[in-house]
Design a protein around this motif. Structure first.
Motif, PDB file in Angstrom:
ATOM      1  N   ARG A 142      -7.237  -0.506   9.078  1.00 31.63           N
ATOM      2  CA  ARG A 142      -7.735   0.515   8.162  1.00 31.63           C
ATOM      3  C   ARG A 142      -8.023  -0.225   6.857  1.00 31.63           C
ATOM      4  N   VAL A 143      -9.279  -0.514   6.613  1.00 31.05           N
ATOM      5  CA  VAL A 143      -9.688  -1.285   5.447  1.00 31.05           C
ATOM      6  C   VAL A 143     -10.294  -0.322   4.434  1.00 31.05           C
ATOM      7  N   TYR A 144      -9.680  -0.246   3.271  1.00 32.02           N
ATOM      8  CA  TYR A 144     -10.161   0.609   2.185  1.00 32.02           C
ATOM      9  C   TYR A 144     -10.880  -0.288   1.194  1.00 32.02           C
ATOM     10  N   VAL A 145     -12.208  -0.187   1.169  1.00 34.23           N
ATOM     11  CA  VAL A 145     -13.030  -1.031   0.312  1.00 34.23           C
ATOM     12  C   VAL A 145     -13.203  -0.315  -1.034  1.00 34.23           C
ATOM     13  N   HIS A 146     -12.763  -0.971  -2.080  1.00 36.68           N
ATOM     14  CA  HIS A 146     -12.833  -0.392  -3.424  1.00 36.68           C
ATOM     15  C   HIS A 146     -14.106  -0.873  -4.125  1.00 36.68           C
ATOM     16  N   PRO A 147     -14.698  -0.011  -4.943  1.00 38.55           N
ATOM     17  CA  PRO A 147     -15.993  -0.330  -5.556  1.00 38.55           C
ATOM     18  C   PRO A 147     -15.854  -1.285  -6.743  1.00 38.55           C
ATOM     19  N   VAL A 148     -15.518  -2.526  -6.431  1.00 33.93           N
ATOM     20  CA  VAL A 148     -15.366  -3.544  -7.472  1.00 33.93           C
ATOM     21  C   VAL A 148     -15.599  -4.916  -6.846  1.00 33.93           C
ATOM     22  N   LEU A 149     -16.190  -5.808  -7.610  1.00 33.45           N
ATOM     23  CA  LEU A 149     -16.313  -7.221  -7.242  1.00 33.45           C
ATOM     24  C   LEU A 149     -15.352  -7.991  -8.139  1.00 33.45           C
ATOM     25  N   LEU A 150     -14.393  -8.674  -7.561  1.00 31.92           N
ATOM     26  CA  LEU A 150     -13.405  -9.403  -8.354  1.00 31.92           C
ATOM     27  C   LEU A 150     -13.846 -10.821  -8.682  1.00 31.92           C
ATOM     28  N   GLY A 151     -14.631 -11.427  -7.809  1.00 29.01           N
ATOM     29  CA  GLY A 151     -15.086 -12.787  -8.066  1.00 29.01           C
ATOM     30  C   GLY A 151     -14.089 -13.853  -7.657  1.00 29.01           C
ATOM     31  N   ARG A 152     -12.815 -13.533  -7.757  1.00 30.94           N
ATOM     32  CA  ARG A 152     -11.779 -14.483  -7.326  1.00 30.94           C
ATOM     33  C   ARG A 152     -10.492 -13.715  -7.081  1.00 30.94           C
ATOM     34  N   GLY A 153      -9.615 -14.343  -6.350  1.00 33.51           N
ATOM     35  CA  GLY A 153      -8.351 -13.719  -5.992  1.00 33.51           C
ATOM     36  C   GLY A 153      -7.914 -14.241  -4.642  1.00 33.51           C
ATOM     37  N   ARG A 154      -7.130 -13.453  -3.957  1.00 39.65           N
ATOM     38  CA  ARG A 154      -6.627 -13.857  -2.650  1.00 39.65           C
ATOM     39  C   ARG A 154      -7.323 -13.028  -1.577  1.00 39.65           C
ATOM     40  N   PRO A 155      -8.074 -13.707  -0.687  1.00 40.05           N
ATOM     41  CA  PRO A 155      -8.749 -12.967   0.380  1.00 40.05           C
ATOM     42  C   PRO A 155      -7.728 -12.430   1.375  1.00 40.05           C
ATOM     43  N   LEU A 181     -13.021   1.960   6.266  1.00 42.27           N
ATOM     44  CA  LEU A 181     -13.596   1.434   7.506  1.00 42.27           C
ATOM     45  C   LEU A 181     -12.427   1.256   8.464  1.00 42.27           C
ATOM     46  N   ARG A 182     -12.414   2.055   9.511  1.00 42.08           N
ATOM     47  CA  ARG A 182     -11.308   2.041  10.462  1.00 42.08           C
ATOM     48  C   ARG A 182     -11.798   1.439  11.772  1.00 42.08           C
ATOM     49  N   TYR A 183     -11.191   0.321  12.158  1.00 40.51           N
ATOM     50  CA  TYR A 183     -11.572  -0.411  13.352  1.00 40.51           C
ATOM     51  C   TYR A 183     -10.402  -0.561  14.297  1.00 40.51           C
TER      52      TYR A 183
END
Length: 192
Positions: A142-155, A181-183
């Motif tokens: 269950r992937v909750y995609v938030h409306p933001v681009l971070l550019g860096r961080g931990r994938p 997105l539920r897979y």
């Protein structure tokens, strides 16, 4: 049959936490939080790594005692307290009430816990999910995609030796722009 489910919030560019473990960018409003509660109250147990467990244990057991935390937040505090927890850690000496401390991920043991649980196992913590993925233990993402681009961080997803096929079960857009997105994992090879 119960499933093992990974539920994670990520930025559009795939990070589950920003620089310095920042998660302030999560867009969890009342609608999204209520959605989490409606699903998580049906779970059989939370399965977590040390870091996730400690972060959750630091806040949720008493969150509903703060008048500022009302509605879905207060409701989740009760869900958290009452839910059985399995914590994987090689360094913790003890865990709180309702939690079981485990040292190593054993596939047969995890399957036995899944089969005996009152509902799905919700696995949290990027490293633990990665271990479960390598052992072919994750049934659903269950992937909750938030409306933001971070550019860096931990994938969230690390490198993998093999490709994993997924089958879309559901997509949902919330009012604040978060997209679920539920897979389910697909046992057929992704190349087929």
């Amino acid at each position: 049959m119960n499933k093992i489910v990974s539920s994670i919030s990520v930025s559009l560019d795939g990070f589950f936490e920003g620089a310095d473990r920042d998660i302030e960018w999560h867009s969890v409003d009342e609608e999204v939080h209520q959605h989490f509660n409606d699903y998580l109250r049906t779970a059989g147990a939370f399965v977590e790594g040390r870091v996730t467990y400690q972060l959750m244990e630091e806040f949720w057991p008493t969150a509903d005692q703060d008048p500022a935390n009302d509605g879905p937040m207060a409701e989740f505090a009760g869900i958290w307290r009452d839910m059985p927890k399995y914590v994987y850690s090689r360094t913790l000496e003890a865990v709180g009430p309702g939690a079981t401390l485990l040292r190593e991920v054993d596939r047969d043991e995890v399957c036995a816990v899944r089969d005996a649980a009152a509902g799905d196992l919700i696995v949290g913590g990027a490293d633990l999910v990665e271990t479960f993925r390598r052992l072919d233990l994750v049934d659903e993402y269950r992937v909750y995609v938030h409306p933001v681009l971070l550019g860096r961080g931990r994938p969230f997803f690390g490198e993998a030796a093999d490709r994993q096929g997924l089958r879309l079960l559901e997509s949902r857009t919330f009012g604040n722009g978060v997209v679920l997105l539920r897979y389910e994992t697909d046992p057929a090879p992704a190349d087929a």
